[in-house]
Design a protein around this motif. Structure first.
Motif, mmCIF file in Angstrom:
data_model
loop_
_atom_site.group_PDB
_atom_site.id
_atom_site.type_symbol
_atom_site.label_atom_id
_atom_site.label_comp_id
_atom_site.label_asym_id
_atom_site.label_seq_id
_atom_site.Cartn_x
_atom_site.Cartn_y
_atom_site.Cartn_z
ATOM 1 N N LEU A 309 -12.097 5.564 4.966
ATOM 2 C CA LEU A 309 -12.758 5.189 3.721
ATOM 3 C C LEU A 309 -12.428 3.720 3.485
ATOM 4 C CD1 LEU A 309 -14.399 6.157 1.327
ATOM 5 C CD2 LEU A 309 -12.265 6.782 0.210
ATOM 6 N N VAL A 310 -13.466 2.892 3.451
ATOM 7 C CA VAL A 310 -13.246 1.455 3.390
ATOM 8 C C VAL A 310 -13.925 0.880 2.144
ATOM 9 C CG1 VAL A 310 -13.702 -0.723 4.583
ATOM 10 C CG2 VAL A 310 -13.218 1.330 5.912
ATOM 11 N N LEU B 149 -4.370 0.682 4.979
ATOM 12 C CA LEU B 149 -3.737 -0.316 4.128
ATOM 13 C C LEU B 149 -2.998 -1.298 5.025
ATOM 14 C CD1 LEU B 149 -2.203 2.035 1.386
ATOM 15 C CD2 LEU B 149 -4.271 0.676 1.219
ATOM 16 N N THR B 150 -2.912 -2.529 4.577
ATOM 17 C CA THR B 150 -2.200 -3.530 5.379
ATOM 18 C C THR B 150 -0.695 -3.302 5.203
ATOM 19 O OG1 THR B 150 -2.086 -5.108 3.582
ATOM 20 C CG2 THR B 150 -4.053 -5.182 4.982
ATOM 21 N N ARG B 195 -6.610 -4.898 -4.764
ATOM 22 C CA ARG B 195 -7.176 -4.398 -3.518
ATOM 23 C C ARG B 195 -6.731 -2.961 -3.252
ATOM 24 N NH1 ARG B 195 -5.570 -8.074 0.906
ATOM 25 N NH2 ARG B 195 -6.186 -9.635 -0.610
ATOM 26 N N ILE B 196 -5.483 -2.655 -3.547
ATOM 27 C CA ILE B 196 -5.023 -1.261 -3.368
ATOM 28 C C ILE B 196 -5.851 -0.341 -4.265
ATOM 29 C CG2 ILE B 196 -3.091 0.340 -3.673
ATOM 30 C CD1 ILE B 196 -1.195 -1.938 -2.995
ATOM 31 N N ARG B 197 -6.139 -0.826 -5.477
ATOM 32 C CA ARG B 197 -6.950 -0.006 -6.399
ATOM 33 C C ARG B 197 -8.356 0.199 -5.857
ATOM 34 N NH1 ARG B 197 -4.895 -3.002 -11.698
ATOM 35 N NH2 ARG B 197 -3.225 -1.582 -12.305
ATOM 36 N N ARG B 198 -8.925 -0.845 -5.268
ATOM 37 C CA ARG B 198 -10.257 -0.691 -4.675
ATOM 38 C C ARG B 198 -10.239 0.385 -3.601
ATOM 39 N NH1 ARG B 198 -14.016 -4.177 -6.234
ATOM 40 N NH2 ARG B 198 -13.556 -6.385 -6.627
#
Lengths: 456, 216
Positions: A309-310, B149-150, B195-198
């Motif tokens: 999921l991106v 995730l990075t 970004r984590i929330r996205r």
């Protein structure tokens, strides 16, 4: 692959089914026309001979009567003769009585042949069928005849019936021909269906095409299978080559980069030597990226699809963060998260290429927008550069294509091809749209429906 | 820190060890699985592991170490950027990876971060709503789909999850993720949380005004 609905010819092409149907219909029509002609000849003959028999019989009967009267030495007046003739006439059949000096009574139009019997004879107003019978005792002869045109009119209903039959046969022939064509081409249509359903990127192991049991069709299927098999081997080989080459390049590039970086650290950042080394590092970095991109281009679509999921917006943010100096020219308009299912790494490479392209050709600000629509996540990259001409817009996504006005500006010409490949792998599409000055790249990816745009 | 480099390319091993030695780490090298096993009798703070080794895959060593209960952080050097490879590495028990050709600065930062994490490695799996997060395996799933995730995003997420329900200060997150609390890092933290929330959903991380962030 241009997919065509099985059984339906693609537009503009000639249809084999139609051709078979047409040939069958023409054959049927020809055969029934020939049959009809023969029938007409036979009917003609029968009608004529029937009429002749009838006429001759009448003539003989009247001649016999005249014979009897002559033997009884009865004097026959003109009026009596006319009466007798009327008695014997029937429909279009007319009669006349002649003696050596000329016509005594009856139809003056009837030509008089020289001998007894029936024959076709030309009268003053058209062709006649005339039969003659003589009364020896009276020294007279009787003519019974009918115009040929009247005679042939008898066969009109027959001709009409024949025509109706011909039309029925032709229509039936077309229908039957098309049905037969369809039926006999069904294995071919099935073969086409199987070919259409085949995934070009990940073909099944041979024999992958269904066999119909028809020798001719199965030969074609076997040939295609064989060809596909060989193509598959070639494709695998070139993929492996590309992947191996990319992997082989990575290690020396890593060493080169590490070595350069270590050397750069030994120099003052402001020194000439130090700056040069850092430039070299940047070049090696570019090379590494090129290797990555070639690897992506060489990968089959199925290997790029991914199932994560991106968030396209998150990818855009990360790409912009890595831009360093150019980041200040980017205006982000990320309205939605842009949730898609795919591979974050390759999607990120595609976004990076699209953005890099815009920043390279435009010196002004570059707007990047992400928006959810009902079906898609739409990524838009707008710049204020020179834009693309119509031909360049159409061909921009071909590998190594460079618009004439862009030649000599650096770059490898694979950035947009990579976008097209990655986007196609994710079952989306990418295009440059004509929307005022500048270039406008619009990428659409299927939106993941499980995640609704959330309100902040 | 003591670092073991397992790589069959002597030049690369030498270059990497030189660069790490410059940072003050004590570096040992091994060229294959066998000598790596022998070297690992001693204690190391971080193992840098190449995947393609002459006598087997680095993933093998990864699995062996984890099966034996060794918690030493493992950083993979991979030549492949394909997802499958990275996921396989993380599944085998590796903690992080860098893709060749990597930047030296990045490699050093990862090694530092791994060394720090050793002291406070949380091992939690939690589930909220449509979210499923396995911190030890560094895997996140949302709606049943893998979410990538990075490494830095993981550091922040681990830090928050480690004190679940409590507020974690911005300073601590900056220290863990960036090793500094400059203005630039502070801005990066905000972007990173966004970004984590996205990726994981709006409610994944809660902002506590003036204090920091929390995971409930």
């Amino acid at each position: 692959m241009p997919s065509t609905e099985p059984g339906r010819p693609s537009s503009g092409g000639r249809s084999l089914v139609r051709r078979v149907g047409l040939v069958a219909a023409l054959t049927a029509a020809g055969a029934s026309l020939a049959t009809l002609s023969v029938a007409m000849v036979v009917v003609d003959y029968r009608v004529t001979s029937d009429a002749e028999d009838d006429a001759l019989e009448r003539a003989r009967a009247l001649a016999a009567e005249l014979d009897a009267e002559a033997r009884a030495q009865q004097a026959v007046t003109q009026a009596q003769l006319e009466d007798e003739l009327r008695e014997f006439s029937h429909g279009d059949v007319t009669l006349a009585v002649w003696e050596a000096s000329g016509r005594l009574a009856g139809d003056p139009a009837l030509p008089s042949p020289a001998q007894d019997g029936c024959e076709a004879s030309a009268g003053p107003d058209g062709a006649w069928m005339v039969c003659r019978a003589s009364s020896a005792s009276a020294g007279r002869w009787v003519l019974v005849g009918e115009p040929r045109s009247q005679l042939l009119a008898h066969r009109e209903p027959l001709l009409l019936g024949g025509l109706v039959a011909l039309i029925v046969v032709v229509l039936g022939g077309i229908f039957a021909g098309i049905s037969v064509g369809r039926w006999s081409l069904r294995p071919l249509v099935r073969l086409q269906g199987a070919l259409t359903a085949m995934d070009a990127a990940a073909p099944q192991p041979a024999p992958s095409l269904p066999r119909s049991g028809m020798v001719e069709i199965d030969d074609v299927a076997a040939t295609i299978d064989d060809l596909l098999g060989r193509l598959r081997v070639e494709l695998e080989r070139s993929r492996h080559f590309a992947a191996d080459a990319a992997h082989e390049l990575r290690t020396p590039l890593t060493k080169l980069r590490t070595e350069l970086e270590l050397r750069a650290e030994e120099h003052d950042e402001g020194s000439h030597e130090g700056r040069q080394l850092l430039r070299s590092v940047a070049r090696v970095e570019d090379l590494g990226e090129l290797v990555d991109h070639l690897l992506v281009l060489a990968s089959p679509e199925s290997a790029l699809r991914g199932a994560s999921l991106v968030s396209v917006s998150a990818l855009v943010e990360a790409v912009v963060e890595d831009l360093d100096a150019d980041a200040s020219r980017v205006r982000l308009e990320l309205e939605d998260d842009g949730a898609v299912v795919g591979d974050a790494t390759v999607l990120s490479a595609a976004i990076s290429n699209g953005l890099g392209n815009a920043l390279k050709y435009s010196k002004g600000p570059v707007r990047v927008g992400v928006q959810d629509t009902a079906e898609h996540v739409v990524l838009r990259i707008d710049d204020e550069g020179p834009g693309l001409g119509e031909e360049a817009r159409a061909r921009a996504f071909e590998p190594f294509y460079r618009a004439p006005e862009q030649r000599g500006t650096g770059g490898h010409g694979i950035g947009l091809a990579l976008i097209a490949h990655v986007v196609a792998a994710h079952r989306g599409d990418a295009a440059f749209v004509d929307d005022g000055p500048g270039a406008h790249l619009v990428v659409r990816l299927p939106r993941h429906r499980g995640v609704r745009p959330e309100q902040t | 820190m003591r670092v073991l480099i397992v790589d069959d390319d002597p030049e690369l091993a030498e270059l990497v060890s030189r660069s790490l030695a410059r940072e003050g780490h004590a570096v040992a090298t091994a060229a294959d699985l066998e000598s790596a096993r022998a070297a690992l009798v001693e204690a190391f703070d971080v193992v840098i592991l190449d995947l393609g080794l002459p006598d087997g895959s680095g993933l093998e060593l990864c699995r062996e170490l984890r099966a034996a209960g060794a918690s030493v952080p493992i950083l993979l050097l991979t030549a492949q950027s394909a997802v499958g490879e990275r996921v396989a590495g993380l599944n085998a028990g590796a903690d992080d990876y860098v893709v060749k050709p990597f930047a030296l600065a990045e490699l050093r930062a990862r090694v530092r971060a791994l060394g720090r994490r050793r002291e406070s490695a949380p091992s939690v799996t939690y589930r909220t709503g449509d979210l499923e997060i396995d911190l030890s395996a560094r895997r996140a799933r949302r709606l049943g789909l893998e979410v990538e995730l990075t490494p830095r995003e993981w550091v922040v997420l681990e830090c928050l999850a480690g004190s679940r329900g409590r507020v974690v200060s911005r300073d601590r997150l900056l220290e863990e993720g960036w090793g500094e609390s400059s203005e630039a890092a502070s801005a990066s933290l905000e972007v990173l949380v966004g970004r984590i929330r996205r990726k994981l959903g709006r409610d994944a991380i809660r902002t506590v005004r003036g204090q920091g962030y929390a995971i409930d």
